[in-house]
Design a protein around this motif. Sequence first.
Motif, PDB file in Angstrom:
ATOM      1  N   VAL A   8      41.540  60.168  46.740  1.00 14.79           N
ATOM      2  CA  VAL A   8      41.001  59.022  46.006  1.00 14.79           C
ATOM      3  C   VAL A   8      41.606  57.716  46.502  1.00 14.79           C
ATOM      4  O   VAL A   8      40.896  56.738  46.763  1.00 14.79           O
ATOM      5  N   LEU A   9      42.930  57.686  46.655  1.00 18.53           N
ATOM      6  CA  LEU A   9      43.580  56.453  47.095  1.00 18.53           C
ATOM      7  C   LEU A   9      43.179  56.089  48.523  1.00 18.53           C
ATOM      8  O   LEU A   9      43.105  54.905  48.867  1.00 18.53           O
ATOM      9  N   ALA A  10      42.916  57.095  49.350  1.00 17.83           N
ATOM     10  CA  ALA A  10      42.460  56.801  50.709  1.00 17.83           C
ATOM     11  C   ALA A  10      41.078  56.178  50.694  1.00 17.83           C
ATOM     12  O   ALA A  10      40.764  55.306  51.506  1.00 17.83           O
ATOM     13  N   ALA A  11      40.228  56.622  49.757  1.00 16.73           N
ATOM     14  CA  ALA A  11      38.898  56.008  49.622  1.00 16.73           C
ATOM     15  C   ALA A  11      39.033  54.562  49.178  1.00 16.73           C
ATOM     16  O   ALA A  11      38.288  53.684  49.621  1.00 16.73           O
ATOM     17  N   VAL A  12      40.000  54.301  48.298  1.00 14.18           N
ATOM     18  CA  VAL A  12      40.250  52.937  47.850  1.00 14.18           C
ATOM     19  C   VAL A  12      40.823  52.104  48.995  1.00 14.18           C
ATOM     20  O   VAL A  12      40.599  50.890  49.071  1.00 14.18           O
ATOM     21  N   ALA A  13      41.580  52.764  49.914  1.00 17.04           N
ATOM     22  CA  ALA A  13      42.130  52.112  51.105  1.00 17.04           C
ATOM     23  C   ALA A  13      42.965  50.886  50.750  1.00 17.04           C
ATOM     24  O   ALA A  13      42.513  49.753  50.901  1.00 17.04           O
ATOM     25  N   PRO A  14      44.204  51.074  50.275  1.00 17.00           N
ATOM     26  CA  PRO A  14      45.017  49.946  49.822  1.00 17.00           C
ATOM     27  C   PRO A  14      45.170  48.823  50.848  1.00 17.00           C
ATOM     28  O   PRO A  14      45.073  47.648  50.496  1.00 17.00           O
ATOM     29  N   LEU A  15      45.408  49.161  52.109  1.00 20.12           N
ATOM     30  CA  LEU A  15      45.586  48.122  53.122  1.00 20.12           C
ATOM     31  C   LEU A  15      44.306  47.330  53.326  1.00 20.12           C
ATOM     32  O   LEU A  15      44.314  46.091  53.374  1.00 20.12           O
ATOM     33  N   THR A  16      43.179  48.036  53.445  1.00 15.95           N
ATOM     34  CA  THR A  16      41.890  47.358  53.582  1.00 15.95           C
ATOM     35  C   THR A  16      41.598  46.517  52.341  1.00 15.95           C
ATOM     36  O   THR A  16      41.107  45.386  52.440  1.00 15.95           O
ATOM     37  N   GLY A  17      41.914  47.063  51.171  1.00 12.61           N
ATOM     38  CA  GLY A  17      41.665  46.337  49.936  1.00 12.61           C
ATOM     39  C   GLY A  17      42.438  45.035  49.853  1.00 12.61           C
ATOM     40  O   GLY A  17      41.902  44.002  49.444  1.00 12.61           O
ATOM     41  N   ILE A  18      43.708  45.075  50.254  1.00 12.92           N
ATOM     42  CA  ILE A  18      44.526  43.862  50.198  1.00 12.92           C
ATOM     43  C   ILE A  18      44.057  42.847  51.238  1.00 12.92           C
ATOM     44  O   ILE A  18      43.905  41.656  50.953  1.00 12.92           O
ATOM     45  N   ILE A  19      43.798  43.309  52.468  1.00 13.27           N
ATOM     46  CA  ILE A  19      43.414  42.390  53.542  1.00 13.27           C
ATOM     47  C   ILE A  19      42.041  41.778  53.282  1.00 13.27           C
ATOM     48  O   ILE A  19      41.838  40.576  53.463  1.00 13.27           O
ATOM     49  N   VAL A  20      41.097  42.583  52.853  1.00 12.46           N
ATOM     50  CA  VAL A  20      39.720  42.103  52.694  1.00 12.46           C
ATOM     51  C   VAL A  20      39.469  41.620  51.264  1.00 12.46           C
ATOM     52  O   VAL A  20      39.194  40.439  51.031  1.00 12.46           O
ATOM     53  N   ILE A  21      39.560  42.533  50.304  1.00 12.65           N
ATOM     54  CA  ILE A  21      39.223  42.193  48.916  1.00 12.65           C
ATOM     55  C   ILE A  21      40.227  41.205  48.337  1.00 12.65           C
ATOM     56  O   ILE A  21      39.855  40.218  47.686  1.00 12.65           O
ATOM     57  N   GLY A  22      41.513  41.466  48.567  1.00 19.33           N
ATOM     58  CA  GLY A  22      42.526  40.565  48.048  1.00 19.33           C
ATOM     59  C   GLY A  22      42.387  39.159  48.611  1.00 19.33           C
ATOM     60  O   GLY A  22      42.478  38.168  47.880  1.00 19.33           O
ATOM     61  N   GLY A  23      42.135  39.078  49.932  1.00 16.21           N
ATOM     62  CA  GLY A  23      41.977  37.769  50.560  1.00 16.21           C
ATOM     63  C   GLY A  23      40.788  37.000  50.015  1.00 16.21           C
ATOM     64  O   GLY A  23      40.884  35.795  49.719  1.00 16.21           O
ATOM     65  N   ILE A  24      39.665  37.699  49.840  1.00 21.18           N
ATOM     66  CA  ILE A  24      38.472  37.035  49.298  1.00 21.18           C
ATOM     67  C   ILE A  24      38.685  36.643  47.844  1.00 21.18           C
ATOM     68  O   ILE A  24      38.296  35.559  47.405  1.00 21.18           O
ATOM     69  N   GLY A  25      39.310  37.533  47.072  1.00 22.37           N
ATOM     70  CA  GLY A  25      39.560  37.250  45.661  1.00 22.37           C
ATOM     71  C   GLY A  25      40.427  36.016  45.468  1.00 22.37           C
ATOM     72  O   GLY A  25      40.182  35.195  44.578  1.00 22.37           O
ATOM     73  N   ILE A  26      41.467  35.870  46.295  1.00 19.15           N
ATOM     74  CA  ILE A  26      42.328  34.696  46.204  1.00 19.15           C
ATOM     75  C   ILE A  26      41.542  33.444  46.578  1.00 19.15           C
ATOM     76  O   ILE A  26      41.690  32.382  45.953  1.00 19.15           O
ATOM     77  N   ALA A  27      40.669  33.565  47.592  1.00 17.75           N
ATOM     78  CA  ALA A  27      39.935  32.393  48.089  1.00 17.75           C
ATOM     79  C   ALA A  27      38.862  31.912  47.124  1.00 17.75           C
ATOM     80  O   ALA A  27      38.776  30.712  46.834  1.00 17.75           O
ATOM     81  N   VAL A  28      38.031  32.803  46.629  1.00 15.49           N
ATOM     82  CA  VAL A  28      36.863  32.375  45.833  1.00 15.49           C
ATOM     83  C   VAL A  28      36.957  32.790  44.373  1.00 15.49           C
ATOM     84  O   VAL A  28      36.071  32.458  43.582  1.00 15.49           O
ATOM     85  N   GLY A  29      38.008  33.541  44.022  1.00 16.40           N
ATOM     86  CA  GLY A  29      38.150  34.008  42.653  1.00 16.40           C
ATOM     87  C   GLY A  29      39.186  33.228  41.868  1.00 16.40           C
ATOM     88  O   GLY A  29      39.068  32.022  41.680  1.00 16.40           O
ATOM     89  N   ALA A  30      40.233  33.912  41.453  1.00 12.04           N
ATOM     90  CA  ALA A  30      41.225  33.320  40.561  1.00 12.04           C
ATOM     91  C   ALA A  30      42.358  32.633  41.296  1.00 12.04           C
ATOM     92  O   ALA A  30      43.323  32.185  40.662  1.00 12.04           O
ATOM     93  N   GLY A  31      42.308  32.553  42.621  1.00  9.80           N
ATOM     94  CA  GLY A  31      43.345  31.860  43.378  1.00  9.80           C
ATOM     95  C   GLY A  31      44.711  32.466  43.151  1.00  9.80           C
ATOM     96  O   GLY A  31      44.905  33.676  43.283  1.00  9.80           O
ATOM     97  N   GLY A  32      45.674  31.611  42.768  1.00 10.62           N
ATOM     98  CA  GLY A  32      47.030  32.097  42.515  1.00 10.62           C
ATOM     99  C   GLY A  32      47.135  33.027  41.331  1.00 10.62           C
ATOM    100  O   GLY A  32      48.138  33.719  41.160  1.00 10.62           O
TER     101      GLY A  32
END
Length: 471
Positions: A8-32
């Motif tokens: 399950v965690l591999a499907a979630v892909a923590p590294l991919t999630g942080i690099i892609v989803i986390g980066g986008i979320g910080i940019a266009v979502g809640a920022g800090g």
Amino acid sequence: MPGVVFLVLAAVAPLTGIIVIGGIGIAVGAGGGTPMMFLLATAVFLLFAVGYAQMAKRLVNAGGFYAYVVRGLGRTAGVVAAFVAMVGYNCFVAGAVGTSGFFTSIVFADVFGLDLPWWIWILVSAAGVWLLTRSGIDVSAKVLGVALVLEVSILVILDVAILFTTGYSFEPFLPEVFLAGSMGLGLLFAANAFVGFEATGLFSEEARDPKRTIPRATYVAIVFIGIFAAVTTWAIVSALGVREAGDIAMEHLAAGDLVFSVSTEYLGGGMTDAMQLLLVISLFAALLALHNSATRYLYALGRTGVLPRALARTRRSNGAPVTASTTQLVFATLVAMAYAVAGLDPIANLVAAFTGIGTLGIVVLQAIAATAIVVHFRRVRDARWLSTFVLPLLGGLGLWTVTALAFANFPELAGSDSPIITLLPWLLPLAAVLAVAVASWLRASKPDVWTALDQDLDRVAQRPMTTEVGK
């Protein structure tokens, strides 16, 4: 349980999630305030998991949420959930194949000087996934376990480096910070990082003690995803400066190198190159795990007769659903290769379209399942109101909120404002209409299959996938 958690965690892909989803979320979502969004999303999914765990103790089936919806809302709703799941997971795998091929091409060219077309790496990735799937779920779990440990380790090293160099600021948890940006988009991207946790139920027939393993694996997966993502984004926004994090992330949005830039500053070029290589491993692991999930939906529907029964054939030596696996990979690979032949950009076209609709499909599936679980326990008059009604209901309301946010903000979720991509969410209502038509046809023309949709749920618990080896 560790094997299921790794899948399950591999499907979630923590590294991919942080690099892609986390980066986008910080940019266009809640920022800090992004770390707070991950904590809120964790709370929503834990509330849902309370009812999910109770259902998993009563129903062991490789159909996962499809089986839960049949039990809670009836056979027609179950077929609708199954079709939504097929659209979601199969599209997600097609997008994951493209993502893996594209980034592998870039990383191998940058790090090793091996410049090959991205579609070559698509074929390599698909072949690797097919061989591992044939080897059985245990082999996949071991490979995914190694990949998970490596990708989590590099992020932990980054977290620690930031902690001892800059320190973490507590500003992300102030209302004035996490409410300052787009809280709706921030919550949506945080929830996106959890897509895949629901796959625990898909492996119930292959677990030694599913009624204990699946609930525990679900809780562990949700807590790990939420806490790990919150801490790592906390480290990143602290390194950037909490108040300035959103603006800085926006500057890196097009290149997608926000985390790499932070890594270069705190870990140096060598460790950042290692992070790029681990991103390739993370993407492959995610592809393998998502493929395993998509395969089991095809297998379950083939076994019941909704889809051709050939899809339920398993390998004699280990029970792996090889026919469903091959079918699913051929579909995903042909879709990706069609984009390559047409000369379309893999990220802007293939990945944006198929990962976006895949994510939306799985979120909708989670929300439907949450409703089915609450309804089921009310129908059987379960006396445990807190664990089978109040908490799951709150989780379900949270998931429907995420679903509404996903529909309303689909271009941002997909990462593209193309007119064609904005129409993709309508695939899910179309799939639902087709599912209702198929259900009506089964009821009229194949009453044995129609009846078995409900009755086989309990029978399957007595004859799991591994007992059907070779059939």
